[in-house]
Design a protein around this motif. Structure first.
Motif, PDB file in Angstrom:
ATOM      1  N   LYS A  12      46.584  73.347  63.464  1.00 14.72           N
ATOM      2  CA  LYS A  12      45.217  73.065  63.033  1.00 14.72           C
ATOM      3  C   LYS A  12      45.073  73.201  61.516  1.00 14.72           C
ATOM      4  N   VAL A  13      44.455  72.185  60.929  1.00 13.03           N
ATOM      5  CA  VAL A  13      44.085  72.206  59.520  1.00 13.03           C
ATOM      6  C   VAL A  13      42.638  71.742  59.433  1.00 13.03           C
TER       7      VAL A  13
ATOM      8  N   GLY B  58      39.671  69.807  59.671  1.00 14.04           N
ATOM      9  CA  GLY B  58      39.279  68.522  60.217  1.00 14.04           C
ATOM     10  C   GLY B  58      40.345  67.768  60.976  1.00 14.04           C
ATOM     11  N   ASN B  59      41.448  68.437  61.345  1.00 13.81           N
ATOM     12  CA  ASN B  59      42.518  67.689  62.000  1.00 13.81           C
ATOM     13  C   ASN B  59      43.455  68.638  62.739  1.00 13.81           C
ATOM     14  N   VAL B  60      44.269  68.063  63.612  1.00 17.24           N
ATOM     15  CA  VAL B  60      45.360  68.778  64.276  1.00 17.24           C
ATOM     16  C   VAL B  60      46.629  67.961  64.044  1.00 17.24           C
ATOM     17  N   LEU B  61      47.639  68.586  63.446  1.00 16.51           N
ATOM     18  CA  LEU B  61      48.855  67.887  63.049  1.00 16.51           C
ATOM     19  C   LEU B  61      50.066  68.420  63.809  1.00 16.51           C
ATOM     20  N   LYS B  62      51.186  67.750  63.602  1.00 13.94           N
ATOM     21  CA  LYS B  62      52.474  68.266  64.050  1.00 13.94           C
ATOM     22  C   LYS B  62      53.205  68.821  62.832  1.00 13.94           C
ATOM     23  N   LYS B  63      53.811  69.970  62.996  1.00 14.39           N
ATOM     24  CA  LYS B  63      54.540  70.593  61.892  1.00 14.39           C
ATOM     25  C   LYS B  63      55.948  70.932  62.370  1.00 14.39           C
ATOM     26  N   THR B  64      56.940  70.468  61.640  1.00 17.91           N
ATOM     27  CA  THR B  64      58.330  70.745  61.988  1.00 17.91           C
ATOM     28  C   THR B  64      58.827  71.930  61.176  1.00 17.91           C
ATOM     29  N   VAL B  65      59.404  72.898  61.862  1.00 19.02           N
ATOM     30  CA  VAL B  65      59.907  74.098  61.193  1.00 19.02           C
ATOM     31  C   VAL B  65      61.362  74.313  61.585  1.00 19.02           C
TER      32      VAL B  65
ATOM     33  N   LEU C 131      51.058  91.222  66.349  1.00 20.78           N
ATOM     34  CA  LEU C 131      49.911  90.305  66.338  1.00 20.78           C
ATOM     35  C   LEU C 131      50.068  89.160  67.333  1.00 20.78           C
ATOM     36  N   GLY C 132      51.205  89.092  67.997  1.00 19.73           N
ATOM     37  CA  GLY C 132      51.330  88.191  69.131  1.00 19.73           C
ATOM     38  C   GLY C 132      51.768  86.777  68.801  1.00 19.73           C
ATOM     39  N   CYS C 133      51.853  85.975  69.855  1.00 16.83           N
ATOM     40  CA  CYS C 133      52.377  84.611  69.731  1.00 16.83           C
ATOM     41  C   CYS C 133      51.439  83.699  68.949  1.00 16.83           C
ATOM     42  N   ASP C 134      50.130  83.908  69.056  1.00 19.74           N
ATOM     43  CA  ASP C 134      49.209  83.051  68.308  1.00 19.74           C
ATOM     44  C   ASP C 134      49.463  83.160  66.814  1.00 19.74           C
ATOM     45  N   PHE C 135      49.715  84.364  66.337  1.00 16.81           N
ATOM     46  CA  PHE C 135      49.987  84.555  64.913  1.00 16.81           C
ATOM     47  C   PHE C 135      51.310  83.897  64.527  1.00 16.81           C
ATOM     48  N   ALA C 136      52.311  84.027  65.377  1.00 12.49           N
ATOM     49  CA  ALA C 136      53.649  83.529  65.052  1.00 12.49           C
ATOM     50  C   ALA C 136      53.780  82.017  65.200  1.00 12.49           C
ATOM     51  N   PHE C 137      53.027  81.413  66.121  1.00 10.49           N
ATOM     52  CA  PHE C 137      53.189  79.998  66.436  1.00 10.49           C
ATOM     53  C   PHE C 137      52.205  79.084  65.713  1.00 10.49           C
ATOM     54  N   LYS C 138      51.031  79.601  65.365  1.00  8.47           N
ATOM     55  CA  LYS C 138      49.948  78.713  64.942  1.00  8.47           C
ATOM     56  C   LYS C 138      49.636  78.850  63.453  1.00  8.47           C
ATOM     57  N   SER C 139      48.835  77.917  62.959  1.00  6.14           N
ATOM     58  CA  SER C 139      48.454  77.939  61.547  1.00  6.14           C
ATOM     59  C   SER C 139      47.507  79.096  61.270  1.00  6.14           C
ATOM     60  N   CYS C 140      47.400  79.464  59.998  1.00  3.17           N
ATOM     61  CA  CYS C 140      46.469  80.547  59.668  1.00  3.17           C
ATOM     62  C   CYS C 140      45.027  80.100  59.906  1.00  3.17           C
ATOM     63  N   LYS C 141      44.751  78.803  59.799  1.00  3.96           N
ATOM     64  CA  LYS C 141      43.401  78.326  60.109  1.00  3.96           C
ATOM     65  C   LYS C 141      43.068  78.581  61.574  1.00  3.96           C
ATOM     66  N   ASP C 142      44.029  78.330  62.445  1.00  4.89           N
ATOM     67  CA  ASP C 142      43.829  78.569  63.874  1.00  4.89           C
ATOM     68  C   ASP C 142      43.517  80.045  64.116  1.00  4.89           C
TER      69      ASP C 142
ATOM     70  N   PRO D 246      46.424  68.048  52.566  1.00  3.44           N
ATOM     71  CA  PRO D 246      45.709  68.312  53.824  1.00  3.44           C
ATOM     72  C   PRO D 246      46.353  69.375  54.711  1.00  3.44           C
ATOM     73  N   ILE D 247      47.682  69.462  54.740  1.00  6.54           N
ATOM     74  CA  ILE D 247      48.316  70.442  55.629  1.00  6.54           C
ATOM     75  C   ILE D 247      48.096  71.873  55.150  1.00  6.54           C
ATOM     76  N   PHE D 248      47.637  72.030  53.894  1.00  8.03           N
ATOM     77  CA  PHE D 248      47.390  73.361  53.349  1.00  8.03           C
ATOM     78  C   PHE D 248      45.899  73.680  53.235  1.00  8.03           C
ATOM     79  N   GLN D 249      45.049  72.847  53.805  1.00 10.05           N
ATOM     80  CA  GLN D 249      43.614  73.127  53.791  1.00 10.05           C
ATOM     81  C   GLN D 249      43.273  73.918  55.056  1.00 10.05           C
ATOM     82  N   ASN D 250      42.973  75.191  54.865  1.00 11.03           N
ATOM     83  CA  ASN D 250      42.907  76.129  55.984  1.00 11.03           C
ATOM     84  C   ASN D 250      41.496  76.581  56.363  1.00 11.03           C
ATOM     85  N   PHE D 251      40.476  75.944  55.800  1.00 12.40           N
ATOM     86  CA  PHE D 251      39.104  76.368  56.085  1.00 12.40           C
ATOM     87  C   PHE D 251      38.196  75.176  56.351  1.00 12.40           C
ATOM     88  N   ASP D 252      37.278  75.365  57.301  1.00 10.23           N
ATOM     89  CA  ASP D 252      36.121  74.488  57.440  1.00 10.23           C
ATOM     90  C   ASP D 252      34.911  75.107  56.757  1.00 10.23           C
TER      91      ASP D 252
END
Length: 277
Positions: A25-26, A28-35, A124-135, A184-190
């Motif tokens: 999540k960024v 206004g959008n939901v993207l795919k991120k390869t790590v 902090l769990g899987c949400d912290f490890a798997f998801k964006s800081c915006k999420d 856009p991939i670094f925009q973390n706030f609405d």
């Protein structure tokens, strides 16, 4: 085999694996991120234990920076003050995760008793490890919970300080305004308190390697560009000079940081009004 793109030997997928995060999540959008993730056995065991996430594939590698940073350090967003992230920010530690990588090379037999505690992200769990800081920020806000270790206070004068989660240090939110909109991939706030919606795309954390995620960070006070003192509570040398100790602070062994209230403190004299928090 040499990978000509990165000018290094190509790793096996038993060492580093490419993984796609599908719901990144960024604004206004939901993207795919390869790590790219280190998946060796001891690293995987230690990183799962650290985040308390039993299905985490391994430890994510840094995906930004120049040669010598990208793919050669731990991801700053996830391992903030681990010494093997790509830039120094505060209180570096060599954690069990780094020692596990050394062990998995087969060249070292690390003494885990010498590992230093990494508090960032712990349990902090899987949400912290798997998801964006915006999420993370959005989900915590929706439940009325603290968004720590991230933050949303814009760094400005007068400084609005707060405490680290461990209460070992006075800290600042490193959220700043940039001259132009971030990628856009670094925009973390609405939403950011006090910031017009048309300007939000310009705001992000001051540490780019952390994906511009703003977080609580220790700091130093400077005078004429010379460090005067730090913000860690345990060190007596961080005591303000008596004539400048407006908040009656005490720094020393056993000292802890405490939040007071949401209002700025004021000191009034005939000449001026001084505010701080």
């Amino acid at each position: 085999m040499v990978n000509k793109v990165i000018q290094a030997h190509q790793w096996s997928d038993r060492v580093i694996r490419e993984v796609e995060r599908r719901d990144w999540k960024v604004r206004g959008n939901v993207l795919k991120k390869t790590v790219k993730i280190v998946v060796t056995p001891n690293v995987q065991k230690e990183v799962r234990k650290h985040f308390n996430c039993l299905y985490l594939e391994g430890a994510e590698l840094e995906d930004q920076g120049e040669d010598g940073t990208v793919l050669t350090h731990w991801e700053k967003r996830l391992f903030e003050n681990e010494a093997m992230t790509g830039t120094h920010t505060q209180n570096p530690v060599y954690s069990r995760i780094t020692l596990a990588l050394m062990q998995d090379t087969g060249w070292y037999a690390p003494n885990y008793a010498m590992a230093q505690e990494l508090k960032w992200g712990k349990n902090l769990g899987c949400d912290f490890a798997f998801k964006s800081c915006k999420d993370w920020i959005d989900s915590r806000r929706s439940r009325g919970e603290s968004i720590h270790p991230y933050c949303d206070k814009v760094k400005k004068d007068p400084l609005e300080t707060e405490c680290t989660d461990s209460r070992d240090s006075v800290a600042l939110c490193n959220l700043v305004e940039y001259p132009k909109e971030l990628h856009p991939i670094f925009q973390n706030f609405d939403y950011i308190p006090g910031v017009p919606s048309s300007e939000i795309g310009k705001y992000g954390g001051s540490v780019s390697l952390a994906d511009y995620c703003p977080y609580i960070q220790e700091f130093t006070w400077k005078s004429n560009n010379i460090v005067v003192r730090g913000s860690q509570c345990q060190f007596p040398e961080n005591m303000p000079q008596p004539e400048k100790n407006f908040a009656l602070e005490y720094y020393g062994p056993g000292s802890k940081c405490f939040n007071h209230n949401k209002e700025m403190w004021e000191e009034r004299t005939c000449q001026q009004v001084r505010q701080w928090q």
